[in-house]
Write a protein that holds these residues in place. Structure first.
Motif, PDB file in Angstrom:
ATOM      1  N   ARG A  98      17.871  51.766  14.851  1.00 53.78           N
ATOM      2  CA  ARG A  98      17.309  51.096  15.848  1.00 53.78           C
ATOM      3  C   ARG A  98      15.946  51.332  16.180  1.00 53.78           C
ATOM      4  NH1 ARG A  98      19.899  49.891  21.037  1.00 53.78           N
ATOM      5  NH2 ARG A  98      17.820  48.868  21.421  1.00 53.78           N
ATOM      6  N   LEU A  99      15.329  51.888  15.202  1.00 56.64           N
ATOM      7  CA  LEU A  99      14.284  52.076  15.294  1.00 56.64           C
ATOM      8  C   LEU A  99      13.002  50.694  14.634  1.00 56.64           C
ATOM      9  CD1 LEU A  99      13.107  55.442  15.346  1.00 56.64           C
ATOM     10  CD2 LEU A  99      12.414  53.794  17.358  1.00 56.64           C
ATOM     11  N   GLU A 123       7.034  54.502  27.858  1.00 59.75           N
ATOM     12  CA  GLU A 123       6.182  53.458  27.261  1.00 59.75           C
ATOM     13  C   GLU A 123       7.172  53.262  26.093  1.00 59.75           C
ATOM     14  OE1 GLU A 123       3.968  52.920  28.703  1.00 59.75           O
ATOM     15  OE2 GLU A 123       2.687  54.821  29.590  1.00 59.75           O
ATOM     16  N   GLY A 124       7.807  53.997  25.517  1.00 61.98           N
ATOM     17  CA  GLY A 124       8.561  53.670  23.817  1.00 61.98           C
ATOM     18  C   GLY A 124       9.791  52.731  23.817  1.00 61.98           C
ATOM     19  N   THR A 165       8.237  70.643  22.609  1.00 57.36           N
ATOM     20  CA  THR A 165       7.802  69.472  23.424  1.00 57.36           C
ATOM     21  C   THR A 165       7.124  69.569  24.222  1.00 57.36           C
ATOM     22  OG1 THR A 165       8.988  68.168  21.176  1.00 57.36           O
ATOM     23  CG2 THR A 165       7.749  66.933  22.762  1.00 57.36           C
ATOM     24  N   VAL A 195       4.488  64.379  26.341  1.00 61.47           N
ATOM     25  CA  VAL A 195       4.730  63.487  25.074  1.00 61.47           C
ATOM     26  C   VAL A 195       6.684  62.895  25.075  1.00 61.47           C
ATOM     27  CG1 VAL A 195       5.245  64.102  22.499  1.00 61.47           C
ATOM     28  CG2 VAL A 195       3.324  65.067  22.964  1.00 61.47           C
ATOM     29  N   MET A 210       4.801  65.025  18.642  1.00 54.59           N
ATOM     30  CA  MET A 210       5.728  65.778  18.803  1.00 54.59           C
ATOM     31  C   MET A 210       5.972  66.813  17.402  1.00 54.59           C
ATOM     32  SD  MET A 210       9.166  64.117  19.954  1.00 54.59           S
ATOM     33  CE  MET A 210      10.316  64.770  20.173  1.00 54.59           C
ATOM     34  N   ILE A 216       6.009  59.678  27.198  1.00 51.80           N
ATOM     35  CA  ILE A 216       5.220  59.214  25.820  1.00 51.80           C
ATOM     36  C   ILE A 216       6.178  58.006  25.514  1.00 51.80           C
ATOM     37  CG2 ILE A 216       4.004  57.759  24.522  1.00 51.80           C
ATOM     38  CD1 ILE A 216       1.839  60.195  25.156  1.00 51.80           C
ATOM     39  N   LEU A 217       7.085  59.013  24.333  1.00 54.49           N
ATOM     40  CA  LEU A 217       8.054  58.428  23.583  1.00 54.49           C
ATOM     41  C   LEU A 217       9.449  57.258  24.607  1.00 54.49           C
ATOM     42  CD1 LEU A 217       9.702  58.502  20.704  1.00 54.49           C
ATOM     43  CD2 LEU A 217      10.946  60.408  21.476  1.00 54.49           C
ATOM     44  N   ALA A 247       3.724  59.321  19.654  1.00 50.09           N
ATOM     45  CA  ALA A 247       4.856  60.060  20.365  1.00 50.09           C
ATOM     46  C   ALA A 247       5.246  61.150  19.369  1.00 50.09           C
ATOM     47  CB  ALA A 247       6.117  59.683  21.372  1.00 50.09           C
ATOM     48  N   LEU A 248       5.968  60.097  18.115  1.00 44.83           N
ATOM     49  CA  LEU A 248       6.429  61.306  16.873  1.00 44.83           C
ATOM     50  C   LEU A 248       5.641  61.692  16.585  1.00 44.83           C
ATOM     51  CD1 LEU A 248       8.999  58.373  15.897  1.00 44.83           C
ATOM     52  CD2 LEU A 248      10.212  60.606  17.201  1.00 44.83           C
ATOM     53  N   ILE A 251      11.617  48.523  22.831  1.00 45.13           N
ATOM     54  CA  ILE A 251      12.453  48.659  21.674  1.00 45.13           C
ATOM     55  C   ILE A 251      13.971  47.777  22.258  1.00 45.13           C
ATOM     56  CG2 ILE A 251      11.729  50.160  19.597  1.00 45.13           C
ATOM     57  CD1 ILE A 251      13.741  51.916  21.115  1.00 45.13           C
ATOM     58  N   PRO A 291       3.849  53.344  20.887  1.00 48.32           N
ATOM     59  CA  PRO A 291       3.861  54.541  21.590  1.00 48.32           C
ATOM     60  C   PRO A 291       4.742  55.271  21.176  1.00 48.32           C
ATOM     61  CG  PRO A 291       4.867  52.878  22.745  1.00 48.32           C
ATOM     62  CD  PRO A 291       4.181  52.011  22.470  1.00 48.32           C
ATOM     63  N   ILE A 292       5.706  54.585  20.375  1.00 49.87           N
ATOM     64  CA  ILE A 292       6.856  55.147  19.486  1.00 49.87           C
ATOM     65  C   ILE A 292       6.528  56.242  18.182  1.00 49.87           C
ATOM     66  CG2 ILE A 292       9.838  55.618  18.025  1.00 49.87           C
ATOM     67  CD1 ILE A 292      10.560  53.739  20.401  1.00 49.87           C
ATOM     68  N   PHE A 323      -2.259  53.714  21.478  1.00 49.80           N
ATOM     69  CA  PHE A 323      -1.286  53.634  22.053  1.00 49.80           C
ATOM     70  C   PHE A 323      -0.622  52.089  22.356  1.00 49.80           C
ATOM     71  CE2 PHE A 323      -0.348  57.107  24.345  1.00 49.80           C
ATOM     72  CZ  PHE A 323       0.748  55.473  25.546  1.00 49.80           C
ATOM     73  N   ILE A 345      26.984  63.264  13.552  1.00 57.29           N
ATOM     74  CA  ILE A 345      25.843  63.710  13.108  1.00 57.29           C
ATOM     75  C   ILE A 345      24.619  62.197  12.955  1.00 57.29           C
ATOM     76  CG2 ILE A 345      23.985  65.433  13.264  1.00 57.29           C
ATOM     77  CD1 ILE A 345      26.575  67.503  14.213  1.00 57.29           C
ATOM     78  N   ALA A 350      13.774  46.971  15.514  1.00 64.73           N
ATOM     79  CA  ALA A 350      12.851  47.057  16.681  1.00 64.73           C
ATOM     80  C   ALA A 350      11.521  46.805  16.124  1.00 64.73           C
ATOM     81  CB  ALA A 350      12.834  47.549  17.817  1.00 64.73           C
ATOM     82  N   GLN A 402       9.424  48.949  14.544  1.00 64.09           N
ATOM     83  CA  GLN A 402       8.912  50.534  14.898  1.00 64.09           C
ATOM     84  C   GLN A 402       8.746  51.047  13.668  1.00 64.09           C
ATOM     85  OE1 GLN A 402       7.038  51.030  17.942  1.00 64.09           O
ATOM     86  NE2 GLN A 402       8.321  49.228  18.474  1.00 64.09           N
ATOM     87  N   LEU A 453      24.713  59.168  13.994  1.00 64.81           N
ATOM     88  CA  LEU A 453      24.059  59.031  15.581  1.00 64.81           C
ATOM     89  C   LEU A 453      22.599  59.002  14.626  1.00 64.81           C
ATOM     90  CD1 LEU A 453      24.012  59.201  18.097  1.00 64.81           C
ATOM     91  CD2 LEU A 453      24.095  61.639  18.252  1.00 64.81           C
TER      92      LEU A 453
END
Lengths: 279, 223
Positions: A39-40, B72-73, B61, B65, A240, B68-69, A236-237, B77, A232-233, A224, A29, A43, A45, A32
């Motif tokens: 990855r973020l 859009e997101g 959530t 949203v 959230m 969007i993640l 969005a986070l 990436i 956007p990421i 965004f 886990i 990229a 982010q 993961l």
């Protein structure tokens, strides 16, 4: 140990095996989550540029104003939905078919169509009279109100039969029995379901995004989509985190109330958000 | 009737997309949700924690949203999956992923509750006659859990059918987006368009409820 029918209480060998699984599973886990983070990161982010909007006081104030709109939308919707639900639950419990049938039809139809379709329809047709705010509130009212109507009906029907019989026996009329005897007893069993519905309403206010209702999600869109941020990421986070914090708190309250009602030995009414009257 | 004829091409593409989104998300969310449920009832605590965390995050959530993640997101990436064989482009495929991730949290709770409704004595009896874990699950627990899971699972799928409409807010042309498209072209009064599309959704909801009712009856007769 989790409450599960599948596993016996582990013996010494199973305990050792579970410890091994825990280490391996935990590592998997973490791997993961680490991969997702990488990855973020890869990229770009997780750079200061993507997140610095949280340090701009103008943007933060704008988002807080959006949060105020979101909470106000949800509060207005849920108050109206409770009233709507009470009226239609009463209608569905009526002895007269010409009241009962239309109420059943309204409740079943509004539970079966998407809230967004309702919002768009109200926005296209009555935008001059309603504006964005009330288009959303009314759409949320009819949907959540229809779900709550079923909750209320189930709550009233769950009160032991002797209660209404006793009321009728001392000469109360049906409406009086419902109002004075059944409703007060039903409310405590329905409270958790009503709070759970608040979570649904709060989440659905984000649909204002589609018509520009200046709630927090709609305002976040401006961040965004701006070429300067293009994040956007990150946005969005952030959203959230906001929604999960509020909704998790509400769910916790609902669960505490449910536990209290259970302790008193009463039944708890469950929300069923989508079933039509088939079967 | 002629207006209905004019509406037909729009309705066909719109509801076609709605149904593709629905069916693919149904399959993916059921697989993912069942795995998560397995994790949530597992005696291994890291799995349990992961399952609980997943459910608490994604159930709370707003779907918008999550769109969007993901919708859009993810392209930002360079995550661009595409379910070509179902005829979906990148954004539609991402919509399926967003819907599946969201719905899996609800499927997980339904499956977990379903497994827990089976009396513990059933599994204990199975073990005491020497059945292995797999046999207990396959022969004793799951068939009984399945029966209890049908009605709440139908509710989850019905909610999913309605939730596919969120894709309309992200430029995907499905049934709800057709309300805007047909409204712009003034094919009929907005009220008429709304009623026709609403009836389409009601039919989908009824079909799911009907299948659930038939399955439930079939299962209880088989006993």
């Amino acid at each position: 140990m989790s409450s599960s029918v599948l596993y016996d209480a582990p013996g010494p060998r199973a305990k050792r095996r579970h410890a091994v699984y825990s280490v391996v599973g935990g590592a998997a886990i973490l791997a993961l989550l680490g991969y997702l983070f990488w990855r973020l990161w890869d990229a770009e982010q997780i750079t200061p540029e993507k997140w610095e909007f949280l340090q701009d006081p103008d943007i933060v104030n704008d988002l807080l104003e959006g949060l105020r709109v979101t909470l106000s939308l949800a509060a207005a919707a849920i108050v109206l939905a409770v009233a709507f639900g009470a009226v239609f639950a009463a209608g569905r419990l009526s002895d007269h078919w010409f009241i009962r049938l239309p109420c059943i039809a309204v409740v079943e139809v509004f539970r079966a169509i998407p809230v967004l379709l309702m919002i768009l329809f109200l926005n296209f047709t009555y935008s001059a009279q309603l504006g964005d705010y009330w288009s959303i509130v009314l759409a949320l009212m009819v949907y959540n109100g229809s779900v709550l109507a079923e909750v209320f009906r189930a709550g009233i029907l769950a009160v032991p039969k002797g209660q209404s019989e006793a009321g009728l026996a001392i000469g109360l009329r049906k409406a009086q029995v419902t109002r004075l005897i059944l409703a007060p007893q039903a409310i405590s069993t329905m409270l958790p379901a009503i709070i759970s519905q608040c979570v649904v309403a709060l989440k659905d206010t984000a649909l204002g995004y589609a018509i520009g209702s200046s709630d927090i999600t709609d305002r976040a869109k401006l961040i965004f989509t701006s070429p300067f941020y293009n994040n956007p990421i990150a946005v969005a986070l952030m959203l959230m985190a906001v929604f999960v914090t509020i909704n998790y708190t509400l769910s916790l309250i609902a669960r505490l109330l449910e536990a209290r009602t259970r302790r008193r030995g009463e039944r708890v009414v469950q929300v069923d958000s989508g079933r039509a009257a088939v079967g | 009737m002629s207006t209905l004829q004019e509406m037909w091409p729009f309705l066909r593409t719109g509801f076609g997309m709605t149904i593709v989104l629905l069916v693919l998300s149904m399959i993916l969310s059921t697989l993912l949700g069942t795995v998560l449920a397995g994790m949530r009832v597992s005696p291994v605590w890291p799995f349990r924690m992961f399952g609980t965390g997943y459910v608490n995050i994604f159930r709370n959530t707003p779907l918008v949203v999550l769109f969007i993640l993901i919708v859009e997101g993810f392209p930002a990436i360079d995550v661009r999956p595409s379910f070509d064989s179902a005829g979906l482009d990148v954004f539609e495929s991402l919509a399926v992923i967003a819907l599946s991730i969201y719905t899996a949290a609800f499927v997980c709770e339904v499956v977990r509750a379903g497994v827990n409704t089976v009396d513990a004595g059933q599994a204990e009896a199975a073990r005491s006659v020497g059945m292995t874990f797999g046999q207990t699950l396959r022969i004793v627990v799951l068939p009984q859990a399945f029966r209890n899971v049908i009605p709440p699972m139908a509710s989850v799928y019905i909610a999913l059918a309605k939730n596919t409409s969120v894709a309309a807010a992200f430029g995907i042309v499905e049934a709800t987006a057709e309300l805007s498209r047909m409204n712009e072209r003034t094919i009929a009064s907005t009220m008429k368009l709304f009623v026709v599309i609403a009836i389409g959704y009601i039919i989908i909801v009824w079909v799911i409820a009907l299948v659930a009712a038939i399955l439930e009856k079939g299962v209880s007769r088989a006993r």
